[in-house]
Scaffold this motif. Structure first.
Motif, PDB file in Angstrom:
ATOM      1  N   ALA A 251       0.824  -1.208   0.000  1.00  0.00           N
ATOM      2  CA  ALA A 251       0.000   0.000   0.000  1.00  0.00           C
ATOM      3  C   ALA A 251       0.857   1.256   0.000  1.00  0.00           C
ATOM      4  O   ALA A 251       0.613   2.201  -0.772  1.00  0.00           O
ATOM      5  N   ALA A 252       1.893   1.292   0.858  1.00  0.00           N
ATOM      6  CA  ALA A 252       2.765   2.466   0.907  1.00  0.00           C
ATOM      7  C   ALA A 252       3.509   2.641  -0.410  1.00  0.00           C
ATOM      8  O   ALA A 252       3.652   3.762  -0.918  1.00  0.00           O
ATOM      9  N   ALA A 253       3.994   1.530  -0.971  1.00  0.00           N
ATOM     10  CA  ALA A 253       4.715   1.612  -2.243  1.00  0.00           C
ATOM     11  C   ALA A 253       3.801   2.083  -3.367  1.00  0.00           C
ATOM     12  O   ALA A 253       4.206   2.881  -4.222  1.00  0.00           O
ATOM     13  N   THR A 254       2.564   1.600  -3.374  1.00  0.00           N
ATOM     14  CA  THR A 254       1.620   2.015  -4.420  1.00  0.00           C
ATOM     15  C   THR A 254       1.289   3.494  -4.293  1.00  0.00           C
ATOM     16  O   THR A 254       1.223   4.215  -5.302  1.00  0.00           O
ATOM     17  N   LEU A 255       1.078   3.965  -3.061  1.00  0.00           N
ATOM     18  CA  LEU A 255       0.755   5.374  -2.848  1.00  0.00           C
ATOM     19  C   LEU A 255       1.897   6.277  -3.286  1.00  0.00           C
ATOM     20  O   LEU A 255       1.700   7.232  -4.058  1.00  0.00           O
ATOM     21  N   LEU A 256       3.105   5.988  -2.813  1.00  0.00           N
ATOM     22  CA  LEU A 256       4.260   6.806  -3.186  1.00  0.00           C
ATOM     23  C   LEU A 256       4.549   6.704  -4.680  1.00  0.00           C
ATOM     24  O   LEU A 256       4.852   7.711  -5.339  1.00  0.00           O
ATOM     25  N   GLY A 257       4.470   5.483  -5.215  1.00  0.00           N
ATOM     26  CA  GLY A 257       4.732   5.303  -6.643  1.00  0.00           C
ATOM     27  C   GLY A 257       3.719   6.015  -7.514  1.00  0.00           C
ATOM     28  O   GLY A 257       4.065   6.598  -8.547  1.00  0.00           O
ATOM     29  N   ALA A 258       2.444   5.975  -7.110  1.00  0.00           N
ATOM     30  CA  ALA A 258       1.401   6.656  -7.893  1.00  0.00           C
ATOM     31  C   ALA A 258       1.595   8.168  -7.873  1.00  0.00           C
ATOM     32  O   ALA A 258       1.414   8.841  -8.899  1.00  0.00           O
ATOM     33  N   MET A 259       1.976   8.700  -6.713  1.00  0.00           N
ATOM     34  CA  MET A 259       2.213  10.143  -6.638  1.00  0.00           C
ATOM     35  C   MET A 259       3.372  10.549  -7.543  1.00  0.00           C
ATOM     36  O   MET A 259       3.295  11.543  -8.273  1.00  0.00           O
ATOM     37  N   GLY A 260       4.447   9.779  -7.498  1.00  0.00           N
ATOM     38  CA  GLY A 260       5.569  10.072  -8.390  1.00  0.00           C
ATOM     39  C   GLY A 260       5.210   9.888  -9.849  1.00  0.00           C
ATOM     40  O   GLY A 260       5.650  10.654 -10.712  1.00  0.00           O
TER      41      GLY A 260
ATOM     42  N   ARG B 169      -2.423  -1.851  -9.952  1.00  0.00           N
ATOM     43  CA  ARG B 169      -1.013  -1.957  -9.555  1.00  0.00           C
ATOM     44  C   ARG B 169      -0.888  -2.417  -8.101  1.00  0.00           C
ATOM     45  O   ARG B 169       0.084  -3.110  -7.752  1.00  0.00           O
ATOM     46  N   PHE B 170      -1.842  -2.063  -7.266  1.00  0.00           N
ATOM     47  CA  PHE B 170      -1.804  -2.485  -5.873  1.00  0.00           C
ATOM     48  C   PHE B 170      -1.857  -4.010  -5.771  1.00  0.00           C
ATOM     49  O   PHE B 170      -1.153  -4.614  -4.953  1.00  0.00           O
ATOM     50  N   GLU B 171      -2.688  -4.648  -6.597  1.00  0.00           N
ATOM     51  CA  GLU B 171      -2.720  -6.114  -6.626  1.00  0.00           C
ATOM     52  C   GLU B 171      -1.340  -6.678  -6.965  1.00  0.00           C
ATOM     53  O   GLU B 171      -0.859  -7.619  -6.321  1.00  0.00           O
ATOM     54  N   ILE B 172      -0.720  -6.112  -7.986  1.00  0.00           N
ATOM     55  CA  ILE B 172       0.596  -6.592  -8.413  1.00  0.00           C
ATOM     56  C   ILE B 172       1.630  -6.386  -7.312  1.00  0.00           C
ATOM     57  O   ILE B 172       2.491  -7.239  -7.072  1.00  0.00           O
TER      58      ILE B 172
END
Length: 290
Positions: free
Chosen positions: A102-111, A224-227
């Motif tokens: 979840a944290a990786a998806t949030l940060l990655g989506a923002m970037g 992407r969160f699923e992945i």
């Protein structure tokens, strides 16, 4: 007579076009056949090289392909009463894995939002750097998460933080590519209207572009969160924490701990199915499906 001559000339031209088309079709078929033969030859030769370098040999070991799953299922069946307790034991590790994703998806989506806007022609703040930002996304997308995680573990030590950073960086490249394609379909009229009243680039993007593309952004982010849940579980094998680390330890102990392997697999399977169903439902709503 002149009409007959014109008709014959037209028929001749049609015949020439048909002949040229048939010749082009034959060439394409010939090229396709050659490429298929080359592809099959490369596959066969590559398989032979890989099989020769394999310690056991593919054909010698293929008969044992169901041996390990059979051992796991047999031991899990014998200790089936222990599975609920083991699943409860490993639940904190599963939650850690989900948190990493979840944290990786949030940060990655923002970037990805930022870099995709900078890499979209017609929207970019610095049009000359569009190619540079696109190459950055290609690099982030091309390097596997596990490679980035191994480098970060060497620098930062083991734990969930290297896994989160590695997945976030890969997510920036993957979502950035998808977001940039969505951006290209956005209408420029709101952007031009905001520009005419003196809005900054950030204001034009936030007020003129984001409202148009936000549903697609959220849809791709959920996918992407699923992945990333699967990726965070895999990275546990290299010491990045989460349920993957527990699965590695259970595998390492071998027989006697296969009930733990089964419990972890059940947790992962249930989690992935749950988030797949939830995200699919909301993605369909976001993009206007049934």
């Amino acid at each position: 007579m002149s009409d007959l001559t014109a008709g014959q000339a037209g028929a001749a031209r049609v015949a020439d076009v048909q002949g040229a088309y048939m010749a082009m079709t034959r060439r394409k078929r010939a090229y396709g056949s050659v490429m298929l033969i080359v592809f099959i030859a490369l596959m066969v030769s590559g398989f032979q090289v890989a099989d020769a370098r394999n310690a056991g040999g593919f054909w010698d070991g293929i008969g044992n392909i169901f041996q390990f799953p059979g051992e796991v299922l047999a031991e899990a069946g014998q200790k089936i009463a222990n599975l609920p307790g083991l699943m409860w034991t490993f639940l904190p590790s599963l939650i850690e894995t989900i948190n990493i994703a979840a944290a990786a998806t949030l940060l990655g989506a923002m970037g990805a939002v930022v870099i995709s806007l900078l890499a979209t022609r017609g929207l970019a703040k610095w049009p000359r750097l569009v190619g540079l930002f696109r190459r950055v996304m290609d690099i982030l997308r091309a390097v596997p998460e596990i490679v980035i995680a191994l480098v970060l573990i060497f620098i930062l030590g083991g734990g969930p933080v290297p896994a989160m950073i590695a997945i976030a960086l890969h997510t920036v490249g993957a979502l950035g590519k998808l977001f940039s394609e969505v951006n290209e379909n956005a209408s420029l009229k709101p952007v031009e209207g905001l520009h005419s009243v003196g809005a900054t680039w950030g204001q034009r993007m936030w007020l003129g572009v984001i409202p148009q593309v936000a549903p697609n952004y959220l849809s791709y982010a959920l996918l992407r969160f699923e992945i990333n849940i699967r990726a965070s579980a895999i990275l546990g094998f290299v010491g990045s924490g989460g349920i993957g680390y527990d699965l590695k330890n259970a595998f390492s102990w071998g027989q006697g701990r296969y009930d733990e392997v089964a419990a972890i697999f059940l947790l992962l399977f249930g989690t992935i199915v749950f988030f797949d169903q939830v995200s699919s439902r909301y993605r369909n709503k976001l993009i206007g499906g049934a």
